[in-house]
Design an enzyme around this catalytic site. Structure first.
Site, short mmCIF file in Angstrom:
data_model
loop_
_atom_site.label_atom_id
_atom_site.label_comp_id
_atom_site.label_asym_id
_atom_site.label_seq_id
_atom_site.Cartn_x
_atom_site.Cartn_y
_atom_site.Cartn_z
N TYR A 264 -23.97 -24.34 -31.76
CA TYR A 264 -24.86 -23.91 -32.84
C TYR A 264 -24.04 -23.26 -33.96
CZ TYR A 264 -28.49 -21.15 -35.19
OH TYR A 264 -29.33 -20.60 -36.13
N ARG B 90 -35.72 1.24 -27.29
CA ARG B 90 -34.45 0.57 -27.58
C ARG B 90 -33.69 0.22 -26.31
NH1 ARG B 90 -29.58 2.95 -28.30
NH2 ARG B 90 -30.47 4.94 -28.93
N ASP C 155 -25.14 -21.56 -23.06
CA ASP C 155 -26.34 -21.59 -23.90
C ASP C 155 -27.25 -22.68 -23.35
OD1 ASP C 155 -28.29 -21.90 -25.84
OD2 ASP C 155 -26.92 -21.61 -27.52
N LYS D 256 -37.09 -20.76 -29.34
CA LYS D 256 -37.22 -22.20 -29.19
C LYS D 256 -38.20 -22.56 -28.06
CE LYS D 256 -33.92 -22.30 -32.33
NZ LYS D 256 -33.36 -20.94 -32.36
#
Length: 394
Positions: free
Chosen positions: A111, A58, A183, A208
């Site tokens: 987005y 983690r 972004d 993406k």
């Protein structure tokens, strides 16, 4: 004497490589939740941050770290933080830099989920926000408040393909002591490096272009400075936004073909954008490679290529958008982008349908707007599919 920095394609293949004891030529999948400690001191040093080894997946993992180091190298940053999804990267940034009563300024056509979680969830905890057309820096200046802490931009924006001047935003952020987060999903590090232009943080949906094969969901954040990295990594680890080692392995594989994939997709996009611009059923095309794009000059200055994302407005509006989506045969009607296959979607009825129409139109997301993520098929076949789909519009 400093060694000369390797070229982008060389770093794309070799950056972040960790050679294990068996001499594996590629980064193995370290599919383990925990790591054996050498002794009590080793454990204490890891918990205290005095040792940079591995303790618990983690928090950190060799396969994941390899991915982080590769993308950091491609973005010319300090260090990277891989996350379980692009949205967990967004959430990590919001949580790290915004406290109760703080204010964020963001791109109006950002987005949809990045906007929705701010409006529907962070607002419940007293975070304020303003969405403006960040391609006009005067609008950013007018939106500034004494409690503004974060300037969160997307360029090119989704789905309007508007460009924001990162250098101007960086100067504005420095003047007003803001964090500038960019972004960079639509461009990828292959075409644009926001940290080099003054941004503090750059992030991607790895899903993406970086992965590029529609088989991974993931995100990554890269910072310019050590302090910001530690702040963000602490939030990621404590919130459990970690990436799985198998995700990281697949993303590492995908990144190694990033530039060749993007070169072909970009070549296709240029041909398709030119065809669309001449089509009588199309009101306008937004593609940074066309001189008709409102920020064409900025694109040539800020980016190393126009990319393979474009949008266009059908003259028949909402109904025309739905009709074309229903008639496509080759282009896949699906969300996401940046893969080897051509994907198409109608934002007004799909990804941005939850945003009130008045707000959508204000952001430039018109009823007939179609977003196209151009893939690696033959451009002539993509054009033929669009052409036959357009026949549904009278």
């Amino acid at each position: 004497m400093n060694k000369k920095k390797k070229g982008f394609n060389t770093r794309m293949i070799h950056a972040g490589s960790i050679h294990d004891q068996f001499g594996s030529a590629i980064m193995p999948i370290y599919q383990t939740s925990t790591f054996i400690l050498r002794n009590a001191k080793h454990g204490a040093d890891l918990f205290a941050g005095r040792d940079d080894g591995f303790l618990y997946t983690r928090l950190s993992n060799p396969t994941v770290r390899s991915l982080e180091e590769k993308v950091t190298s491609l973005e010319n940053g300090y260090a990277g933080i891989a996350t379980s999804s692009g949205m967990s990267a967004v959430t990590t940034i919001y949580i790290t830099f915004l406290n109760q009563g703080d204010h964020m300024i963001s791109t109006s056509s950002v987005y949809g989920q990045s906007r929705m979680i701010m409006e529907n969830h962070f607002s419940r905890f007293g975070v304020e926000y303003s969405y403006v057309d960040t391609s006009d820096t005067d609008q950013i200046t007018r939106a500034l408040k004494p409690n503004t802490r974060l300037l969160f931009i997307e360029t090119p924006s989704n789905p309007t393909i508007r460009l924001t001047d990162i250098r101007k935003c960086a100067a504005l952020a420095r003047k007003h002591h803001l964090i500038l987060a960019v972004d960079n999903t639509f461009s990828s590090p292959c075409l644009q490096n926001p940290l080099d232009l003054g941004a503090d943080v750059v992030f991607h949906s790895i899903t993406k272009f970086l992965n590029g094969h529609a088989d991974v969901v993931g995100g990554i954040i890269v910072t310019k400075e050590e302090k910001l990295h530690h702040q963000l990594r602490s939030v990621m680890g404590n919130m459990g936004f970690c990436m799985d080692p198998h995700q990281a392995f697949l993303a590492l594989r995908g990144i190694q073909t990033l530039s060749v994939r993007l070169e072909k997709a970009q070549e296709n996009a240029m041909k398709i954008a030119g065809w669309l611009e001449k089509n009588k059923k199309v009101a306008f095309v937004r593609y940074p490679g066309l001189p008709s794009h409102p920020q064409y000059t900025l694109a040539r200055k800020q980016m190393r290529g126009p990319g393979s994302m474009l949008s266009f407005e059908l003259k028949g509006g909402f109904v025309a958008g739905e009709k074309v989506m229903n008639r496509l045969r080759l282009c896949l009607l699906a969300v996401s982008l940046g893969g080897i296959e051509t994907l198409i979607q109608h934002p007004a009825s799909m990804t941005h349908a939850a945003i009130p129409r008045k707000e959508r139109l204000k952001a430039g997301i018109t009823d007939g707007l179609v977003r196209l993520s151009v893939g690696l098929e033959d451009a002539e076949d993509i054009i033929a599919d669009l052409d036959q789909a357009f026949s549904a519009i009278k």
